[in-house]
Design an enzyme around this catalytic site. Structure first.
Site, PDB file in Angstrom:
ATOM      1  N   ASP A  24       0.883  -1.166   0.000  1.00 10.24           N
ATOM      2  CA  ASP A  24       0.000   0.000   0.000  1.00 10.24           C
ATOM      3  C   ASP A  24       0.925   1.221   0.000  1.00 10.24           C
ATOM      4  OD1 ASP A  24      -1.605   2.188   0.723  1.00 10.24           O
ATOM      5  OD2 ASP A  24      -3.030   0.865   1.730  1.00 10.24           O
ATOM      6  N   ILE A  25       0.836   2.033  -1.034  1.00  8.67           N
ATOM      7  CA  ILE A  25       1.818   3.128  -1.148  1.00  8.67           C
ATOM      8  C   ILE A  25       1.641   4.202  -0.078  1.00  8.67           C
ATOM      9  CG2 ILE A  25       2.387   2.771  -3.589  1.00  8.67           C
ATOM     10  CD1 ILE A  25       0.526   5.134  -4.267  1.00  8.67           C
ATOM     11  N   ALA A  48      -2.768   4.222  -8.386  1.00  2.70           N
ATOM     12  CA  ALA A  48      -3.434   5.478  -8.015  1.00  2.70           C
ATOM     13  C   ALA A  48      -4.875   5.175  -7.641  1.00  2.70           C
ATOM     14  CB  ALA A  48      -3.404   6.459  -9.185  1.00  2.70           C
ATOM     15  N   TYR A  49      -5.486   6.130  -6.958  1.00  4.79           N
ATOM     16  CA  TYR A  49      -6.931   6.082  -6.741  1.00  4.79           C
ATOM     17  C   TYR A  49      -7.533   6.787  -7.954  1.00  4.79           C
ATOM     18  CZ  TYR A  49     -11.473   7.004  -4.488  1.00  4.79           C
ATOM     19  OH  TYR A  49     -12.811   7.080  -4.190  1.00  4.79           O
ATOM     20  N   THR A  50      -8.050   6.001  -8.909  1.00  6.66           N
ATOM     21  CA  THR A  50      -8.382   6.532 -10.239  1.00  6.66           C
ATOM     22  C   THR A  50      -9.873   6.810 -10.449  1.00  6.66           C
ATOM     23  OG1 THR A  50      -8.533   4.276 -11.097  1.00  6.66           O
ATOM     24  CG2 THR A  50      -6.420   5.395 -11.364  1.00  6.66           C
ATOM     25  N   ASP A  90      -4.008  14.154 -17.810  1.00 11.54           N
ATOM     26  CA  ASP A  90      -4.486  15.372 -18.476  1.00 11.54           C
ATOM     27  C   ASP A  90      -5.327  16.233 -17.529  1.00 11.54           C
ATOM     28  OD1 ASP A  90      -6.325  13.266 -18.428  1.00 11.54           O
ATOM     29  OD2 ASP A  90      -7.392  13.939 -20.201  1.00 11.54           O
ATOM     30  N   TYR A 113      -9.337  14.820  -8.106  1.00 11.82           N
ATOM     31  CA  TYR A 113      -8.374  13.885  -8.720  1.00 11.82           C
ATOM     32  C   TYR A 113      -7.244  14.675  -9.404  1.00 11.82           C
ATOM     33  CZ  TYR A 113      -6.546  10.564 -12.198  1.00 11.82           C
ATOM     34  OH  TYR A 113      -5.729   9.802 -12.990  1.00 11.82           O
ATOM     35  N   LYS A 117      -3.169  14.814  -8.434  1.00  6.34           N
ATOM     36  CA  LYS A 117      -2.083  14.494  -9.381  1.00  6.34           C
ATOM     37  C   LYS A 117      -1.145  15.694  -9.552  1.00  6.34           C
ATOM     38  CE  LYS A 117      -2.739  10.245 -10.922  1.00  6.34           C
ATOM     39  NZ  LYS A 117      -1.697   9.213 -10.834  1.00  6.34           N
ATOM     40  N   TRP A 138      -7.366   9.234 -21.079  1.00  4.05           N
ATOM     41  CA  TRP A 138      -8.402   8.370 -21.664  1.00  4.05           C
ATOM     42  C   TRP A 138      -7.890   6.941 -21.907  1.00  4.05           C
ATOM     43  CZ3 TRP A 138     -11.971  11.145 -25.757  1.00  4.05           C
ATOM     44  CH2 TRP A 138     -12.386  12.386 -25.259  1.00  4.05           C
TER      45      TRP A 138
HETATM   46  N1  NAP Z   1      -7.501   5.493 -16.644  1.00  2.82           N
HETATM   47  C1  NAP Z   1      -7.270   6.640 -17.239  1.00  2.82           C
HETATM   48  O1  NAP Z   1      -8.036   7.066 -18.126  1.00  2.82           O
HETATM   49  C2  NAP Z   1      -6.058   7.475 -16.863  1.00  2.82           C
HETATM   50  C3  NAP Z   1      -5.860   8.711 -17.494  1.00  2.82           C
HETATM   51  C4  NAP Z   1      -4.743   9.464 -17.154  1.00  2.82           C
HETATM   52  C5  NAP Z   1      -3.843   8.995 -16.214  1.00  2.82           C
HETATM   53  N2  NAP Z   1      -4.071   7.803 -15.598  1.00  2.82           N
HETATM   54  C6  NAP Z   1      -3.107   7.345 -14.600  1.00  2.82           C
HETATM   55  O2  NAP Z   1      -2.466   6.188 -15.122  1.00  2.82           O
HETATM   56  C7  NAP Z   1      -2.196   5.262 -14.068  1.00  2.82           C
HETATM   57  C8  NAP Z   1      -2.783   3.910 -14.410  1.00  2.82           C
HETATM   58  O3  NAP Z   1      -4.183   4.030 -14.542  1.00  2.82           O
HETATM   59  P1  NAP Z   1      -5.113   2.738 -14.656  1.00  2.82           P
HETATM   60  O4  NAP Z   1      -6.360   3.176 -15.340  1.00  2.82           O
HETATM   61  O5  NAP Z   1      -4.304   1.588 -15.163  1.00  2.82           O
HETATM   62  O6  NAP Z   1      -5.462   2.511 -13.109  1.00  2.82           O
HETATM   63  P2  NAP Z   1      -6.325   1.335 -12.454  1.00  2.82           P
HETATM   64  O7  NAP Z   1      -6.705   0.304 -13.449  1.00  2.82           O
HETATM   65  O8  NAP Z   1      -7.415   2.009 -11.652  1.00  2.82           O
HETATM   66  O9  NAP Z   1      -5.277   0.715 -11.461  1.00  2.82           O
HETATM   67  C9  NAP Z   1      -4.820   1.409 -10.347  1.00  2.82           C
HETATM   68  C10 NAP Z   1      -4.109   0.446  -9.454  1.00  2.82           C
HETATM   69  O10 NAP Z   1      -3.656   1.174  -8.309  1.00  2.82           O
HETATM   70  C11 NAP Z   1      -3.835   0.324  -7.186  1.00  2.82           C
HETATM   71  N3  NAP Z   1      -3.931   1.109  -5.950  1.00  2.82           N
HETATM   72  C12 NAP Z   1      -4.922   1.909  -5.543  1.00  2.82           C
HETATM   73  N4  NAP Z   1      -4.638   2.416  -4.323  1.00  2.82           N
HETATM   74  C13 NAP Z   1      -3.426   1.904  -3.967  1.00  2.82           C
HETATM   75  C14 NAP Z   1      -2.601   2.025  -2.833  1.00  2.82           C
HETATM   76  N5  NAP Z   1      -2.955   2.809  -1.789  1.00  2.82           N
HETATM   77  N6  NAP Z   1      -1.428   1.374  -2.795  1.00  2.82           N
HETATM   78  C15 NAP Z   1      -1.058   0.583  -3.838  1.00  2.82           C
HETATM   79  N7  NAP Z   1      -1.794   0.407  -4.953  1.00  2.82           N
HETATM   80  C16 NAP Z   1      -2.970   1.068  -4.996  1.00  2.82           C
HETATM   81  C17 NAP Z   1      -5.136  -0.420  -7.460  1.00  2.82           C
HETATM   82  O11 NAP Z   1      -5.177  -1.591  -6.714  1.00  2.82           O
HETATM   83  P3  NAP Z   1      -6.589  -2.170  -6.193  1.00  2.82           P
HETATM   84  O12 NAP Z   1      -7.380  -2.465  -7.416  1.00  2.82           O
HETATM   85  O13 NAP Z   1      -6.214  -3.376  -5.421  1.00  2.82           O
HETATM   86  O14 NAP Z   1      -7.180  -1.074  -5.371  1.00  2.82           O
HETATM   87  C18 NAP Z   1      -4.986  -0.715  -8.958  1.00  2.82           C
HETATM   88  O15 NAP Z   1      -4.302  -1.915  -9.157  1.00  2.82           O
HETATM   89  C19 NAP Z   1      -2.745   5.897 -12.802  1.00  2.82           C
HETATM   90  O16 NAP Z   1      -1.709   6.550 -12.117  1.00  2.82           O
HETATM   91  C20 NAP Z   1      -3.747   6.906 -13.302  1.00  2.82           C
HETATM   92  O17 NAP Z   1      -3.928   7.975 -12.394  1.00  2.82           O
HETATM   93  C21 NAP Z   1      -5.148   7.030 -15.907  1.00  2.82           C
END
Ligand code: NAP
Length: 272
Positions: A24-25, A48-50, A90, A113, A117, A138
């Site tokens: 857990d980060i 991240a908490y996404t 973004d 959010y 970031k 996205w």
């Molecule tokens: N999705 C988008 O459209 C988007 C756009 C721009 C940037 N990003 C960034 O790109 C990255 C990857 O996105 P993604 O969509 O692949 O995310 P995701 O599918 O939501 O995965 C996020 C991961 O972070 C883990 N996590 C959450 N809280 C944590 C904690 N306290 N300690 C350790 N791990 C934790 C989650 O684990 P659990 O499932 O076990 O909670 C999950 O495995 C993120 O940093 C996000 O902010 C995403």
């Protein structure tokens, strides 16, 4: 979603995949221990908490994971001598521009959010100036909840669907992003880099292409985002300029091509 693609893309290098149960980060001691144990050349912080709407109501969680958790990883990386690539968004911008955002444009996040970031970025640049901040947008791909999956599931049961046509951005396939991140690490990248598939569209245009390419019959209709009130404001325009990525000689494919390849991946895995 991205974490899984990264683990697959890394190829022959040794990878230590960690999920939220491994570390857990938010926990300084645990982060320090796993970072010390891994002795990695690179740490890719994709966690991240996404849940963008969830962040509005769970602000404390948003900042403790997305900002403070990122800082814990940065400090542990500095101690261990590992390089760090941090995934940002973004949403650090306000979406009021009408030409692609450059890496030096002012941050002005409009959502919790986005603020979490943006504050993480500033904290990281202070704690570990030689880190790499990769902003993307996205995301779609296997292993998580994503827009194409939602559209294709709805197309199975509906004849029409209204999709917003006043938010413009760049859909990004996790496979292409993971590949580009590996290349970026091989080039020892430092600083802020914008990383999305090429080109841009609205959510309506994205949905229309997906439905057409999947050979489905559902009619997709353009509507205003005013018809879909949501807790967190979405940027009206969040296209990220590819210039910073070009400087590393890395080119990501167009979003239309990426979408077609994702549909093939989905069909191959039996989801469609
Ligand atoms: N999705 C988008 O459209 C988007 C756009 C721009 C940037 N990003 C960034 O790109 C990255 C990857 O996105 P993604 O969509 O692949 O995310 P995701 O599918 O939501 O995965 C996020 C991961 O972070 C883990 N996590 C959450 N809280 C944590 C904690 N306290 N300690 C350790 N791990 C934790 C989650 O684990 P659990 O499932 O076990 O909670 C999950 O495995 C993120 O940093 C996000 O902010 C995403």
């Amino acid at each position: 979603m991205l974490g899984k693609a990264l683990v697959r893309e890394w190829g022959e290098d040794e990878v230590v995949p960690l999920n939220s149960r491994d570390a857990d980060i938010r926990d300084v001691e645990v982060v320090r221990r796993v970072v010390d144990q891994a002795r990695a050349d690179w740490i890719i912080l994709s966690a991240a908490y996404t849940d963008v709407d969830g962040c509005e109501t769970n602000q404390e969680l948003a900042f403790s994971v997305n900002r403070d958790g990122a800082l814990n990883v940065a400090r542990a990386a500095r101690r261990a001598g590992s390089k760090l690539l941090f995934l940002s968004s973004d949403y650090v911008f306000d979406g009021r521009k009408s030409s692609p955002y450059e890496t030096g444009d002012a941050r002005n996040p409009q959502s919790v959010y986005g603020r979490s970031k943006a504050e993480a970025e500033l904290g990281l640049l202070d704690a570990l100036p030689e880190c790499c901040i990769a902003r993307t947008s996205w995301l779609f791909g296997a292993g998580g909840k994503c827009f194409p999956d939602t559209i294709l599931k709805l197309a199975a049961t509906r004849s029409t669907l209204d999709v917003v046509n006043d938010q413009r951005g760049s859909p990004t396939y996790t496979v292409d992003l993971a590949r580009a991140i590996v290349q970026l690490c091989c080039r020892n990248a430092v600083g802020i880099v914008h990383m999305t598939n090429r080109g841009d569209c609205t959510w309506f245009e994205f949905a229309r292409l997906l439905v057409q390419e999947a050979g489905l019959k559902m009619e997709v209709r353009p509507v205003s985002s005013k018809q879909f009130a949501r807790p967190a404001p979405r940027p009206a325009y969040s296209v990220l300029s590819p210039k910073s990525l070009d400087q590393f000689g890395i080119e990501m494919p167009a979003w239309q091509d990426a979408s077609r390849r994702y549909l093939q991946e989905r069909a191959g895995s039996g989801i469609l």
